[in-house]
Motif scaffolding. Structure first.
Motif, short mmCIF file in Angstrom:
data_model
loop_
_atom_site.label_atom_id
_atom_site.label_comp_id
_atom_site.label_asym_id
_atom_site.label_seq_id
_atom_site.Cartn_x
_atom_site.Cartn_y
_atom_site.Cartn_z
N TYR A 263 5.01 -2.52 -12.30
CA TYR A 263 3.73 -2.51 -11.53
C TYR A 263 2.58 -2.39 -12.37
O TYR A 263 1.47 -1.96 -11.99
CB TYR A 263 3.77 -1.47 -10.48
N TYR A 312 2.23 -0.40 -2.96
CA TYR A 312 2.48 -1.92 -3.18
C TYR A 312 3.73 -2.16 -3.05
O TYR A 312 4.58 -2.89 -2.67
CB TYR A 312 1.85 -2.33 -4.35
N SER A 313 4.87 -1.04 -3.52
CA SER A 313 6.26 -1.17 -3.70
C SER A 313 6.89 -1.08 -2.54
O SER A 313 8.26 -1.56 -2.47
CB SER A 313 6.68 -0.16 -4.64
N ARG A 315 5.97 -2.25 0.24
CA ARG A 315 5.60 -3.81 1.06
C ARG A 315 5.22 -3.44 2.37
O ARG A 315 5.60 -4.65 3.02
CB ARG A 315 7.13 -4.86 0.78
N GLU A 316 4.77 -2.82 2.78
CA GLU A 316 4.48 -2.39 4.19
C GLU A 316 3.10 -2.33 4.43
O GLU A 316 2.65 -2.23 5.56
CB GLU A 316 5.14 -0.88 4.41
N ASN A 321 -1.25 -5.45 -0.37
CA ASN A 321 -0.29 -6.30 -1.09
C ASN A 321 -1.21 -7.50 -1.42
O ASN A 321 -1.25 -7.97 -2.35
CB ASN A 321 0.82 -6.92 -0.21
N PRO A 327 0.16 -13.67 -0.54
CA PRO A 327 1.34 -14.05 0.21
C PRO A 327 1.54 -15.31 0.76
O PRO A 327 2.69 -15.72 0.78
CB PRO A 327 1.28 -12.60 1.37
N ARG A 334 11.66 -11.12 5.22
CA ARG A 334 11.43 -9.72 5.40
C ARG A 334 12.40 -9.11 4.38
O ARG A 334 12.35 -7.87 3.73
CB ARG A 334 11.24 -9.22 6.58
N ALA A 337 12.14 -9.11 0.89
CA ALA A 337 11.06 -8.10 0.29
C ALA A 337 11.56 -6.60 0.42
O ALA A 337 11.12 -6.00 -0.44
CB ALA A 337 9.68 -8.36 1.35
N LYS A 338 12.24 -6.21 1.29
CA LYS A 338 12.79 -4.93 1.53
C LYS A 338 13.79 -4.76 0.16
O LYS A 338 13.62 -3.45 -0.50
CB LYS A 338 13.39 -4.40 2.68
N ALA A 341 11.80 -3.68 -2.90
CA ALA A 341 10.91 -2.85 -2.79
C ALA A 341 11.11 -1.89 -4.19
O ALA A 341 9.97 -1.49 -4.73
CB ALA A 341 11.07 -1.95 -1.54
N PRO A 345 7.64 -6.52 -6.96
CA PRO A 345 7.39 -7.92 -6.41
C PRO A 345 7.76 -8.74 -7.78
O PRO A 345 7.57 -8.42 -8.77
CB PRO A 345 5.98 -8.01 -5.79
#
Length: 353
Positions: A263, A312-313, A315-316, A321, A327, A334, A337-338, A341, A345
Motif C-alpha cells: 500500500y 483501503y485494504s 475494500r469496504e 478507495n 473504480p 466483489r 475484491a475480497k 484484500a 489492490p
C-alpha cells in the motif's frame, strides 16, 4: 514451474519454482518509510528544530531511495505491457494518474496555491512532492510503444542521455531514473539473474563498498545525485538489498513491511500532511526544538497513512478507495475484491521521495 508473485498488488512473472516472493514488498516498505523519515527531517529543519544525525542519514541514503523504488516499479512492467492496450491504459489512469491528479489538487489547495497556473503545472511540471508519479506515468506511456525492445536498451539509453543533459535538471533526473525503471523490467524477465547474482561474494563485496562510497560522497557534497558517473554505486546498493531482503525470512516485522510496500501509494501521497500539522502544533506550543518532536512527526507521518491503508485494504469504504483509485476504470466482481484484500489492490507503481 511458472510462479507468479505479487509486487505492489500486480503480478510479475518468475520462471523458477517456489513460494510467493514477499521480500520485494518488504524492500518497497523500507524505502517508503525512509521517504517519511526524509520529509519529517526536512520539515523539522525548516522549522528550526534539531536534526542532528537525521540530515546525515538522509544524505547518505539519498542516492539510493528513488532508483531502488524505480527499479521495483520496473519489475512490474513486463506483466503490465502484456495486457491489451485498453486494459493497460485503464489501469494506469485509474491507479496512477487519478491519485496523482486528486492528491496534487488536495496539496495545492492545502498550500493555498489552487490558482489556474498552479493547476496547469500538474500536467507538465509536477509542482508538488508527487513528481514521482508524474515520472512513472511518463515511463509507462513510453514503455508500451517500446514493449518489443529490450528494456536493457532503454535503460542504457537513459544513462547515456543523463550524461549529456544539464546536471541537476528535471530532464536529467528523469532519464537517470528511467534507466533504473527499465533495468527492473529487464531483471523481471531474467529472474535467475536477480536471484543468483547478488549471492556471488565478490560481487556482493564490491557492491557494498561502492554503495558506501557513493553514500559518503553525497554526505560530503560531491554532487553525486542522479548522475550517471556514480551509477555504479547505486547498482552496488541494488546488489546489496537484493541479497539481504530475501534472507530476512518471514517475521512479524517483514510482514508489516510487506503491508506498507503493498500500500505504498497510501503512504506516499498521505504522509506529509500529518507531518506538517504535527509540526505546526509543536511550533505553536514553542516545542519545535524539543527532542521528542521528530518521533512525533514520524508517528503522524506513518500512523495516519497506516490507518488509511488498512481501510483501503478492506475494500469496504468506497470514499477511501476513491482517494487512491478510480473504480469506474477498474470494475471487477466483489468476490475478487475480497480475495485481493489481504494482498492489496492491483496497482502498477511504487512511490518515492
Amino acid at each position: 514451474m511458472l510462479r507468479t508473485y505479487r509486487v505492489d498488488g500486480e503480478a510479475a512473472i518468475s520462471t523458477t519454482p517456489g513460494p510467493r516472493i514477499g521480500w520485494l514488498d518488504s524492500l518497497r516498505g523500507v524505502a517508503i518509510l525512509l521517504v517519511v523519515v526524509l520529509h519529517a527531517g526536512e520539515s523539522l529543519r525548516v522549522a528550526g528544530g534539531s536534526t542532528a544525525g537525521i540530515d546525515g542519514l538522509n544524505l547518505f541514503l539519498e542516492p539510493f531511495r528513488m532508483p531502488v523504488l524505480m527499479f521495483l516499479s520496473g519489475i512490474l512492467l513486463p506483466r503490465s505491457v502484456a495486457k491489451p492496450w485498453r486494459e493497460y491504459l485503464a489501469g494506469k489512469v485509474s491507479l496512477v494518474a487519478w491519485p496523482y491528479l486528486l492528491w496534487s489538487l488536495i496539496i495545492l489547495a492545502a498550500s493555498g496555491d489552487l490558482s489556474p497556473g498552479g493547476v496547469a503545472q500538474i500536467f507538465y511540471l509536477a509542482p508538488t512532492y508527487l513528481w514521482y508519479l508524474w515520472f512513472i506515468l511518463a515511463f509507462y506511456a513510453l514503455a508500451y510503444p517500446l514493449r518489443r525492445i529490450s528494456p536493457l536498451v532503454a535503460s542504457g539509453a537513459g544513462l547515456v542521455a543523463s550524461l549529456v543533459l544539464p546536471d541537476g535538471s528535471r530532464p536529467e533526473t528523469m532519464v537517470f531514473l528511467a534507466a533504473f525503471f527499465f533495468l527492473g523490467a529487464w531483471c523481471a524477465v531474467h529472474p535467475r539473474l536477480l536471484e543468483r547474482a547478488p549471492a556471488n561474494p565478490w560481487l556482493l563485496g564490491a557492491g557494498a563498498a561502492s554503495a558506501v562510497a557513493v553514500g559518503v560522497f553525497n554526505v560530503l557534497d560531491r554532487n553525486v545525485l542522479y548522475r550517471t558517473e556514480y551509477a555504479w554505486g547505486v547498482l552496488g546498493g541494488l546488489v546489496v538489498v537484493c541479497w539481504l531482503f530475501p534472507r530476512l525470512g518471514s517475521t512479524w516485522a517483514t510482514g508489516a513491511l510487506e503491508f506498507v510496500g503493498r500500500y505504498s501509494i497510501v503512504f506516499y501521497v498521505a504522509h506529509l500532511g500529518p507531518i506538517m500539522i504535527t509540526l505546526a502544533l509543536a511550533d505553536g506550543l514553542g516545542l519545535a526544538g524539543e527532542w521528542f518532536v521528530f518521533p512525533l512527526l514520524l508517528l503522524g507521518g506513518v500512523g495516519v497513512p497506516l490507518g488509511l491503508a488498512w481501510m483501503y485494504s478492506t475494500r469496504e469504504h468506497a470514499s477511501v478507495n476513491l482517494l487512491f483509485e478510480l473504480p469506474a476504470l477498474k470494475s471487477r466482481p466483489r468476490e475478487r475484491a475480497k480475495a485481493s484484500a489481504g494482498r492489496g489492490p492491483e496497482r502498477g507503481f511504487s512511490p518515492g521521495a
